[in-house]
Scaffold this active site. Structure first.
Site, PDB file in Angstrom:
ATOM      1  N   CYS A 106      45.125  31.893  43.033  1.00  6.62           N
ATOM      2  CA  CYS A 106      45.096  32.786  44.186  1.00  6.62           C
ATOM      3  C   CYS A 106      46.479  32.819  44.817  1.00  6.62           C
ATOM      4  O   CYS A 106      47.121  31.770  44.964  1.00  6.62           O
ATOM      5  CB  CYS A 106      44.065  32.264  45.185  1.00  6.62           C
ATOM      6  SG  CYS A 106      43.950  33.273  46.661  1.00  6.62           S
ATOM      7  N   HIS A 166      36.049  37.421  43.323  1.00 10.06           N
ATOM      8  CA  HIS A 166      37.128  36.662  43.974  1.00 10.06           C
ATOM      9  C   HIS A 166      37.660  37.437  45.188  1.00 10.06           C
ATOM     10  O   HIS A 166      37.830  36.874  46.270  1.00 10.06           O
ATOM     11  CB  HIS A 166      38.245  36.397  42.951  1.00 10.06           C
ATOM     12  CG  HIS A 166      39.434  35.661  43.493  1.00 10.06           C
ATOM     13  ND1 HIS A 166      39.844  34.449  42.981  1.00 10.06           N
ATOM     14  CD2 HIS A 166      40.320  35.965  44.485  1.00 10.06           C
ATOM     15  CE1 HIS A 166      40.922  34.032  43.657  1.00 10.06           C
ATOM     16  NE2 HIS A 166      41.234  34.936  44.561  1.00 10.06           N
ATOM     17  N   GLU A 167      37.896  38.726  44.990  1.00  8.16           N
ATOM     18  CA  GLU A 167      38.467  39.538  46.074  1.00  8.16           C
ATOM     19  C   GLU A 167      37.467  39.739  47.207  1.00  8.16           C
ATOM     20  O   GLU A 167      37.826  39.668  48.387  1.00  8.16           O
ATOM     21  CB  GLU A 167      38.938  40.894  45.530  1.00  8.16           C
ATOM     22  CG  GLU A 167      40.117  40.802  44.573  1.00  8.16           C
ATOM     23  CD  GLU A 167      41.251  39.957  45.110  1.00  8.16           C
ATOM     24  OE1 GLU A 167      41.608  40.107  46.288  1.00  8.16           O
ATOM     25  OE2 GLU A 167      41.767  39.115  44.354  1.00  8.16           O
TER      26      GLU A 167
HETATM   27 ZN   LIG Z   1      42.684  35.119  46.071  1.00 10.36          ZN
END
Ligand SMILES: [Zn+2]
Length: 191
Positions: free
Chosen positions: A119, A162-163
């Site tokens: 990330c 994830h987003e």
């Molecule tokens: Zn991320």
């Protein structure tokens, strides 16, 4: 290309904006939010272009959510390169900024990236599998406010999850089993 977001503008783990529930984005989009969407996508485009990126030294990314640039808003840019790397195609698998996304259905079957996730907001590598739904259907608004629905599997499904997590104050390592980071159950497939 003019670039607004460089690495020093990316919020890092420890900044409360990354743990906040982001606000819904109102439509029609304000000029400010339109510009924000453009600038977030520019980050991803430049970060994935080796030549251009030499100048800016961005960490390559396939997704950038508004909280990662300090804006607590439910919007995230996603740029997933062509699914087939052998294919000589500039057409990405998915390119767009999605607004107010909701996962409307997901499979019980899980998938995890073999190498774990990373990330832009987490400088330290946190090792371990991040099990997520193998297949999801996501409903969101596009930049014109039109409701769109998309079904995604495997890698793209993982990127979207994830987003979308970023819009609800979650980071990828929250999903890692701290007792057994690389343990995986039978229903989880590597991607
Ligand atoms: Zn991320």
């Amino acid at each position: 290309m003019k670039i607004r977001f460089t690495m020093d503008k990316i919020t890092r783990d420890g900044n409360p904006v990354l743990r906040a529930q982001a606000q819904e984005v109102p439509f029609p989009l304000s000029e400010e939010h339109q510009q924000l969407a453009k600038d977030m996508m520019t980050y991803l485009e430049v970060s994935q272009d080796e030549e251009q990126n030499e100048k800016y030294d961005l960490r390559p990314g396939v997704g950038l959510a508004a909280p990662q640039v300090g804006e607590s808003l439910q919007m995230t840019a996603i740029l997933i390169p062509s699914a087939d790397p052998a294919e000589d195609s500039d057409t990405p698998y998915f390119k767009g900024v999605i607004f107010n996304p909701v996962i409307v259905s997901e499979t019980v079957g899980r998938a995890a990236l073999e190498t774990g996730e990373g990330c832009l907001s987490v400088d330290e590598d946190v090792p371990g599998f991040v099990p997520r739904s193998k297949k999801i259907t996501v409903r969101y608004q596009d930049e014109n406010g039109k409701t769109q629905s998309k079904t995604l599997r495997n890698y793209p499904a993982i990127v979207f999850q994830h987003e979308i997590d970023h819009l609800h104050g979650k980071l990828y390592y929250d999903h890692i089993n701290q007792q057994d980071p690389w343990g995986i159950d039978d229903s989880t497939k590597y991607v």
